[in-house]
Design a protein around this motif. Structure first.
Motif, PDB file in Angstrom:
ATOM      1  N   LEU B  98       0.828  -1.213   0.000  1.00  0.00           N
ATOM      2  CA  LEU B  98       0.000   0.000   0.000  1.00  0.00           C
ATOM      3  C   LEU B  98       0.860   1.260   0.000  1.00  0.00           C
ATOM      4  CD1 LEU B  98      -3.048  -0.796   2.334  1.00  0.00           C
ATOM      5  CD2 LEU B  98      -3.032  -0.481  -0.148  1.00  0.00           C
ATOM      6  N   ILE B  99       1.974   1.203   0.700  1.00  0.00           N
ATOM      7  CA  ILE B  99       2.888   2.354   0.670  1.00  0.00           C
ATOM      8  C   ILE B  99       3.379   2.584  -0.751  1.00  0.00           C
ATOM      9  CG2 ILE B  99       5.157   3.193   1.378  1.00  0.00           C
ATOM     10  CD1 ILE B  99       4.661   1.865   4.109  1.00  0.00           C
ATOM     11  N   ALA B 100       3.780   1.485  -1.397  1.00  0.00           N
ATOM     12  CA  ALA B 100       4.275   1.614  -2.769  1.00  0.00           C
ATOM     13  C   ALA B 100       3.187   2.174  -3.682  1.00  0.00           C
ATOM     14  CB  ALA B 100       4.756   0.262  -3.285  1.00  0.00           C
ATOM     15  N   PHE B 101       1.973   1.717  -3.469  1.00  0.00           N
ATOM     16  CA  PHE B 101       0.859   2.233  -4.280  1.00  0.00           C
ATOM     17  C   PHE B 101       0.645   3.728  -4.024  1.00  0.00           C
ATOM     18  CE2 PHE B 101      -3.733   3.208  -4.575  1.00  0.00           C
ATOM     19  CZ  PHE B 101      -3.892   3.041  -5.945  1.00  0.00           C
ATOM     20  N   PRO B 191       7.044  18.311  -3.819  1.00  0.00           N
ATOM     21  CA  PRO B 191       7.781  17.572  -2.789  1.00  0.00           C
ATOM     22  C   PRO B 191       8.768  16.590  -3.418  1.00  0.00           C
ATOM     23  CG  PRO B 191       5.463  16.897  -2.886  1.00  0.00           C
ATOM     24  CD  PRO B 191       5.613  18.023  -3.817  1.00  0.00           C
ATOM     25  N   ASP B 192       9.901  16.392  -2.773  1.00  0.00           N
ATOM     26  CA  ASP B 192      10.876  15.453  -3.331  1.00  0.00           C
ATOM     27  C   ASP B 192      10.507  14.019  -2.942  1.00  0.00           C
ATOM     28  OD1 ASP B 192      11.860  14.870  -0.751  1.00  0.00           O
ATOM     29  OD2 ASP B 192      13.164  16.618  -0.846  1.00  0.00           O
ATOM     30  N   ASP B 193      11.228  13.065  -3.531  1.00  0.00           N
ATOM     31  CA  ASP B 193      10.895  11.651  -3.332  1.00  0.00           C
ATOM     32  C   ASP B 193      10.830  11.277  -1.864  1.00  0.00           C
ATOM     33  OD1 ASP B 193      10.748  11.405  -5.975  1.00  0.00           O
ATOM     34  OD2 ASP B 193      12.567  10.228  -6.256  1.00  0.00           O
ATOM     35  N   VAL B 196       7.619  12.450  -0.220  1.00  0.00           N
ATOM     36  CA  VAL B 196       6.502  11.630  -0.684  1.00  0.00           C
ATOM     37  C   VAL B 196       6.498  10.289   0.032  1.00  0.00           C
ATOM     38  CG1 VAL B 196       5.569  10.383  -2.661  1.00  0.00           C
ATOM     39  CG2 VAL B 196       6.347  12.736  -2.946  1.00  0.00           C
ATOM     40  N   LEU B 197       7.661   9.676   0.114  1.00  0.00           N
ATOM     41  CA  LEU B 197       7.754   8.375   0.785  1.00  0.00           C
ATOM     42  C   LEU B 197       7.393   8.496   2.263  1.00  0.00           C
ATOM     43  CD1 LEU B 197       8.513   5.399   0.834  1.00  0.00           C
ATOM     44  CD2 LEU B 197      10.898   6.084   1.203  1.00  0.00           C
TER      45      LEU B 197
END
Lengths: 229, 229
Positions: B98-101, B191-193, B196-197
Motif C-alpha cells: 500500500l505504501i508503494a501504491f 515535494p521530493d521523493d 513523498v515516501l
DNA sequence: ACAAATTTAGACACTCTTGTCTAATTCGTC
DNA sequence: GACGAATTAGACAAGAGTGTCTAAATTTGT
C-alpha cells in the motif's frame, strides 16, 4: 505616513471605516479575480470608495495586496489559536468532543470567509511572493501545527490516546477531518454545515480507530468508549 | 476552419509538433501567471512559435485555456487509471504494497507536472469556468474515487481489511497519503521523493491501524450508527 | 523543383489598466 | 459657522495586451 502626536487621536472616524471597507473589498476581489485579474476600479466600486482613496491609503496595487495577505494571515492565526484553546483536554466523550473540535476548526478557521480567502490567495499567488508566503508558513502552519500536536501529546500522556509521533498525528487529524471537503475546496466552494459534520465525523472515527486506546487487551470489560446512545 | 476530405491527412507533420509545444508552453505559463496574468507573447516565446500561430491554432486566449484544461484533465485521468490498475489486489506485504501504491499515486499523478498544473488551474480559475470544471469533477474525482473505493472493497472482501464504507476509506487513504504534503502543495511546490515516501509511509501506517485486521479485537466492534452528537 | 499551405515578423487599431494630478466637495472638529 | 483634513470625480499620460492584417519566408507533399 501620518504621525499624530496625541496617542489616542490615531485616525478620525470615517477614515478607519473606509480602511476596513477597502481591505474587505480588496480581499474579495483579489480572491475572485487573482492579482492580475483584479483592478483597482473594481475594488473601489465594491468598497464604495473612490479610486484615489485607495491610492491614498496603500500607495499601489502590490502594496495593497501585501497588506491584505498580512491582515488575513493575522486574523486567521488568531482564529486558529482561539479554536485550539477549545481543544478537549479532559474529554468526557472522546469521540464526540474531537468531532466537535474538528467541526469548530473547519467552520471557524478553514471554511469561513477569511480562511477561504487566505487559502485562495496562497494557492494562487504563493509562487509570486516567496518571502510573503514564507512568512505565512512560519506564522501559520509553523506555529499552529505544533500547538495542535502538543494538545494531542497531552491527551496521549493522559491515557486517552496511543500516539507515537504527535506531529504526524496532528497533521493526519486535520487531513482526515477535511478528507471529504477537498474537491469543494479545490473549486473554491464553501461546504455546508452538514458536509463539515459528515467529514469530521468520519475523520475522527478513523482517527480513533487508529489512535484510540484499546482497553480490551489490558483488563477492561465495561469501560469502553461511550459513543452511542 | 480546415475541413480535409481525406480522413487521415488531418495535420501535416511539423504542424502537430507546434501544436504540442504550444499546449506545453501555455500550460506552464497559465499555471505560473494565472489566466489574467498570462499573455500570448509570453506563451509564444516559451513555445518557440510566433504569436500568430497560436491564434491560427486556437482562435483566442480563452479557447486556448479551455483546450489546455481539457487536455490536462484527460492526461491526468489516464495516469490515475493506469496507476489504479497497479493496486495490490493480492498483497504479499500489505503495508509495503500500500505504501508503494500511495507513492506511485503521488509521484505519477499528483506531484508530476500535469498533476501540479491541473491542480493549480482548478484552484485558480475554477470559479470562473463552472461548466468546464464541473466536467473535470465528473471525469476526475467522480470516476477515479469510486474506482479506488472498489479496489479497497475488494481487498476488504478478501479479508485483508476491515472496512465499512469503501468510499470513505478511499478518500481517507488519499488524504492520509498526502497529509504531510499539504503545505508544499499550497505554495505550488513539488515535494521530493523523500517527502513523498515519508508521507505515504506515515499515512499508510495510520490507515492500517484504523482498517487493518486485528485478530484480537476483530469481534470487539463498537460502532454506533451515525449520529450528530 | 513546384505549388499549396503554414509560419513568421512586424505594424496596427483598440481597449483596458495603472498611477498621477487638479479642483471641487464633504466630513469631523472646534 | 469655520477651518483643515480627507474624499471625490474626472481628466490625463503612459504602458501593456489582445486580436487583426499583410507581405515575406519557410515548410510540406508531390
Amino acid at each position: 505616513m501620518k504621525l499624530n502626536v496625541s496617542p489616542d487621536t490615531i485616525p478620525p472616524r470615517g477614515h478607519e471605516a473606509k480602511r476596513v471597507s477597502i481591505m474587505d473589498a480588496a480581499g474579495k476581489v483579489f480572491c475572485r479575480e487573482s492579482f492580475a485579474g483584479a483592478n483597482i476600479d473594481m475594488i473601489a466600486a465594491e468598497a464604495g470608495v473612490s479610486r484615489q482613496t485607495i491610492y491614498n491609503h496603500h500607495g499601489d496595487k502590490e502594496n495593497l495586496f501585501v497588506a491584505i495577505v498580512r491582515d488575513l494571515t493575522e486574523r486567521c492565526n488568531a482564529g486558529i489559536f482561539a479554536t485550539i484553546s477549545t481543544f478537549p483536554d479532559q474529554p468526557k466523550d472522546l469521540e464526540a468532543d474531537l468531532i466537535a473540535f474538528a467541526v469548530r476548526m473547519n467552520r471557524n478557521c478553514v471554511c469561513n470567509r477569511d480562511g477561504k480567502f487566505l487559502r485562495k490567495l496562497i494557492q494562487t499567488e504563493g509562487e509570486r511572493y516567496p518571502e510573503l508566503f514564507a512568512e505565512w508558513r512560519e506564522q501559520g502552519p509553523g506555529r499552529t501545527w505544533p500547538a495542535i500536536a502538543a494538545r494531542f501529546a497531552r491527551l496521549a500522556h493522559a491515557g486517552f490516546l496511543d500516539i507515537e509521533d504527535p506531529d504526524v498525528a496532528a497533521r493526519q487529524f486535520l487531513a482526515l477531518a477535511n478528507a471529504e471537503l477537498q474537491t469543494t475546496f479545490m473549486l473554491g466552494g464553501t461546504p455546508d454545515d452538514d458536509e463539515v459534520l459528515q467529514s469530521a465525523t468520519h475523520g475522527v472515527r478513523t482517527f480513533l480507530r487508529a489512535f484510540g486506546k484499546r482497553q480490551q487487551v489490558a483488563d477492561a470489560q465495561k469501560h469502553s468508549p461511550p459513543t452511542g446512545a
